[in-house]
Design a protein around this motif. Sequence first.
Motif, short mmCIF file in Angstrom:
data_model
loop_
_atom_site.label_atom_id
_atom_site.label_comp_id
_atom_site.label_asym_id
_atom_site.label_seq_id
_atom_site.Cartn_x
_atom_site.Cartn_y
_atom_site.Cartn_z
N GLU A 1 -24.86 -82.94 43.04
CA GLU A 1 -24.59 -83.23 42.27
C GLU A 1 -25.49 -83.18 41.29
O GLU A 1 -25.93 -82.55 39.81
CB GLU A 1 -24.88 -85.32 41.74
CG GLU A 1 -25.02 -86.10 40.41
CD GLU A 1 -24.78 -87.19 40.31
OE1 GLU A 1 -25.28 -88.51 41.55
OE2 GLU A 1 -25.59 -87.99 39.43
N GLN A 2 -26.99 -83.29 41.78
CA GLN A 2 -28.12 -81.81 41.38
C GLN A 2 -28.15 -80.65 40.87
O GLN A 2 -28.15 -80.19 39.31
CB GLN A 2 -29.38 -81.69 41.82
CG GLN A 2 -30.54 -82.29 41.17
CD GLN A 2 -30.92 -83.21 39.86
OE1 GLN A 2 -30.18 -83.75 39.29
NE2 GLN A 2 -31.86 -81.87 38.64
N ALA A 3 -27.26 -80.03 41.39
CA ALA A 3 -26.85 -78.22 41.75
C ALA A 3 -25.66 -78.45 39.94
O ALA A 3 -25.99 -77.02 39.60
CB ALA A 3 -26.24 -77.83 43.05
N ASN B 1 -23.89 -84.57 28.68
CA ASN B 1 -24.12 -85.34 29.75
C ASN B 1 -22.83 -85.41 30.20
O ASN B 1 -21.75 -85.35 30.46
CB ASN B 1 -24.10 -86.71 28.89
CG ASN B 1 -25.11 -87.56 27.74
OD1 ASN B 1 -26.67 -86.62 28.14
ND2 ASN B 1 -25.36 -87.05 26.76
N THR B 2 -23.54 -85.30 32.07
CA THR B 2 -22.62 -84.64 32.78
C THR B 2 -22.70 -85.89 33.51
O THR B 2 -23.48 -86.11 34.45
CB THR B 2 -22.64 -83.56 33.92
OG1 THR B 2 -23.07 -82.41 32.74
CG2 THR B 2 -21.98 -83.25 34.66
N THR B 3 -20.96 -86.20 33.86
CA THR B 3 -21.22 -87.69 35.32
C THR B 3 -20.77 -86.96 36.39
O THR B 3 -20.00 -86.24 36.73
CB THR B 3 -20.54 -88.79 35.27
OG1 THR B 3 -19.04 -88.38 34.38
CG2 THR B 3 -21.58 -89.81 33.87
N VAL B 4 -20.81 -87.23 37.74
CA VAL B 4 -20.16 -86.48 38.86
C VAL B 4 -18.95 -87.38 39.41
O VAL B 4 -20.67 -88.63 40.17
CB VAL B 4 -21.33 -85.85 39.67
CG1 VAL B 4 -20.77 -84.93 41.11
CG2 VAL B 4 -22.04 -84.75 38.63
N ASN B 5 -18.52 -87.89 40.43
CA ASN B 5 -17.97 -89.15 41.12
C ASN B 5 -17.54 -88.33 42.09
O ASN B 5 -16.56 -87.33 42.12
CB ASN B 5 -16.08 -89.35 40.50
CG ASN B 5 -16.70 -89.86 38.85
OD1 ASN B 5 -17.55 -90.90 38.26
ND2 ASN B 5 -16.16 -89.14 37.67
N PHE B 6 -18.04 -89.12 43.00
CA PHE B 6 -17.01 -88.56 45.15
C PHE B 6 -16.18 -88.70 44.71
O PHE B 6 -15.90 -90.18 44.72
CB PHE B 6 -18.20 -88.63 45.41
CG PHE B 6 -19.37 -87.92 45.04
CD1 PHE B 6 -19.28 -85.80 45.31
CD2 PHE B 6 -20.37 -87.77 44.42
CE1 PHE B 6 -20.59 -84.84 45.18
CE2 PHE B 6 -21.96 -87.12 43.75
CZ PHE B 6 -21.34 -85.86 44.10
N ILE B 7 -14.87 -88.10 45.56
CA ILE B 7 -13.72 -88.59 45.38
C ILE B 7 -13.20 -88.35 46.99
O ILE B 7 -14.12 -87.11 47.38
CB ILE B 7 -12.75 -88.66 44.82
CG1 ILE B 7 -12.56 -87.09 44.50
CG2 ILE B 7 -12.77 -89.23 43.57
CD1 ILE B 7 -11.03 -86.57 43.32
N ASP B 8 -12.05 -88.91 47.52
CA ASP B 8 -11.51 -88.16 49.30
C ASP B 8 -10.86 -87.21 48.53
O ASP B 8 -10.08 -87.07 46.90
CB ASP B 8 -11.14 -89.00 50.34
CG ASP B 8 -9.78 -89.99 49.61
OD1 ASP B 8 -9.55 -89.49 48.64
OD2 ASP B 8 -10.26 -91.18 49.69
N GLU B 9 -9.55 -86.16 49.31
CA GLU B 9 -8.56 -85.65 49.10
C GLU B 9 -7.98 -85.34 48.53
O GLU B 9 -7.20 -85.63 47.56
CB GLU B 9 -8.83 -84.57 50.82
CG GLU B 9 -9.86 -82.83 50.40
CD GLU B 9 -9.51 -82.68 51.39
OE1 GLU B 9 -9.80 -82.55 52.72
OE2 GLU B 9 -8.95 -80.88 51.14
N GLU B 10 -7.70 -86.75 49.44
CA GLU B 10 -6.44 -87.63 48.22
C GLU B 10 -6.24 -88.02 47.71
O GLU B 10 -5.17 -87.94 46.94
CB GLU B 10 -5.89 -88.88 49.65
CG GLU B 10 -3.71 -89.10 49.64
CD GLU B 10 -4.08 -89.83 50.75
OE1 GLU B 10 -5.18 -91.09 51.44
OE2 GLU B 10 -3.14 -91.06 50.06
N THR B 11 -7.32 -88.77 46.44
CA THR B 11 -7.60 -89.36 45.66
C THR B 11 -6.52 -87.51 44.50
O THR B 11 -6.80 -87.56 43.20
CB THR B 11 -8.71 -89.61 46.00
OG1 THR B 11 -8.71 -91.07 46.60
CG2 THR B 11 -8.67 -90.49 44.04
#
Lengths: 328, 328
Positions: free
Chosen positions: A217-219, A231-241
Amino acid sequence: MQHSIRIGIAGYGSLGRGVETAIQKNPDLQLVGIFTRRAPETVSPCFTETKVFHMDALVDFQNQIDVLILCGGSKDDLPKQTPELASKFNTVDSFDTHARIPEFFDAVNAPALANKKTAMISIGWDPGMFSINRLFGEALLPDGETYTFWGKGLSQGHSDAIRRVEGVKAGVQYTIPSTDAMDKVRSGSRPELSTRDKHTRECYVVLEGGADAAKVEQAIVTMPDYFADYNTTVNFIDEETLRNEHNRMPHGGFVIRSGNTSDAHNQVMEFSLKLESNPEFTASVLVAYARACYRMNQMGQYGAKTAFDVAPGLLSMKSPEQLRKEIL
Amino acid sequence: MQHSIRIGIAGYGSLGRGVETAIQKNPDLQLVGIFTRRAPETVSPCFTETKVFHMDALVDFQNQIDVLILCGGSKDDLPKQTPELASKFNTVDSFDTHARIPEFFDAVNAPALANKKTAMISIGWDPGMFSINRLFGEALLPDGETYTFWGKGLSQGHSDAIRRVEGVKAGVQYTIPSTDAMDKVRSGSRPELSTRDKHTRECYVVLEGGADAAKVEQAIVTMPDYFADYNTTVNFIDEETLRNEHNRMPHGGFVIRSGNTSDAHNQVMEFSLKLESNPEFTASVLVAYARACYRMNQMGQYGAKTAFDVAPGLLSMKSPEQLRKEIL
């Protein structure tokens, strides 16, 4: 009954497929075939009746194609292809490197003029429809400001940048226009807006096994040029999503002109697009401009042209009489 | 440096004043004068340097005016004035009786062609900018539906209708587009919308002394053609409120095209205007088209023209090179 306008497609990626599809919606146009650099038998067109040829065969089709739509990329394909093909065909392309349009125009104009061809360059929605609306804004409200917002849209360049970050397996990025900023513009206050004010960036990221989410996220959010100024938001999701919910290419945006016709009166013009498929819409614009390209060539208007040079009526299937009666 | 384009204004109501004001914002245009049917000395222009002449003097100005902007009404003035004046001048008008445009076009086209003049008819925002956007919608998304919404806007015709009701001393009417209906259209569902679904009507009424409010309200909301087919609300106010809060001429509206480029993908194009002064914006459009009118005449494009015939670039003060470099 006039003969149909005969169209060729040079290059067969998502834009070429969009053009093939768009021609089906335009009964006055007829697809001669797709021309590809790949082995023709390895290409599966969207419609079974579509013919596929090798790009090298194009020279044999000079008398069978009224307008050739160039569906290559702006970085590597078009700077070479358009000047070359505009000496043999009427062409339409979507060259979209804004800063290099003047030199591209010159490179295309000379061979087209010399061979009495019409080459419609930089067609699509930006450059294209958005440019026309920026021009309308300036011309109709000279005392004013123009604001262009993009999105919500999938940005290919920014998605690629995310995928280069260590620990990222896959990901996409959406550019989101700020509703706050747009409302300020629509109020007529002509605000000064920084890059950060106008758009936010939303990332959906699939991590490699064992990757450190906080570090990734920091990178991303500190990446210069791409994310640091937003302003950037990072969402972590799985491959299927990712596969199910982020497999489309939506895009769009807004061109807003706010201006005064007198001290007392502010006026706001706004044009917007909400696209479920960016390549299909761009293709649809190319196809309408292919009609205009053919007509302008018939009228003796040779050389390189842009969307600024095309009278709206030339884009329509309808006759001038019909247009005046039905939609003016 | 080219010479300025010399403009004359024929007719001096709110539209003529708008044109006079708009010319101040366009440094490449120069106002020769206002031509009026009234006694010139009784007319007070917006700017002290503006010259006022009698309409009968127009004939003496054939060599001093490049484009004459006709600011009369569509009902009584333009059907007579444009065909007559288009034989002597390049003209721009805002003829807006949609159903009669084809016959008006023919009546203007013949004398303009015969005298190598260019007559730009039915310019403004509807017909005009809205028409162009209806055309773009159809041409770029042939498989789709176009929806035009008007407002929020003061409607002159409906305000007049209110004022004819017994017991009404004064009043205004606003046409309001339905947000519900617009949201349905924007969703891509291509709804079928009735007249009642698309717009509501809001009336602000000052009663005569002793008039029966309930009776007046009933007479308004049931009035055929004007109000019976709409959801109409009637608000009773005093004269001072009318004077202070309803003395402007706001208008605007929306042209929305919803269409499919393929079964999978819907695309929405939207153009909208939010105008604090309807006549000033219309005037500003007329002035930009006067520039195009002059240029098309110089290029030998004679006869009657509409907004459909004008390449966007011709509207701009900037050169084609500048436009490609700066806003394409």
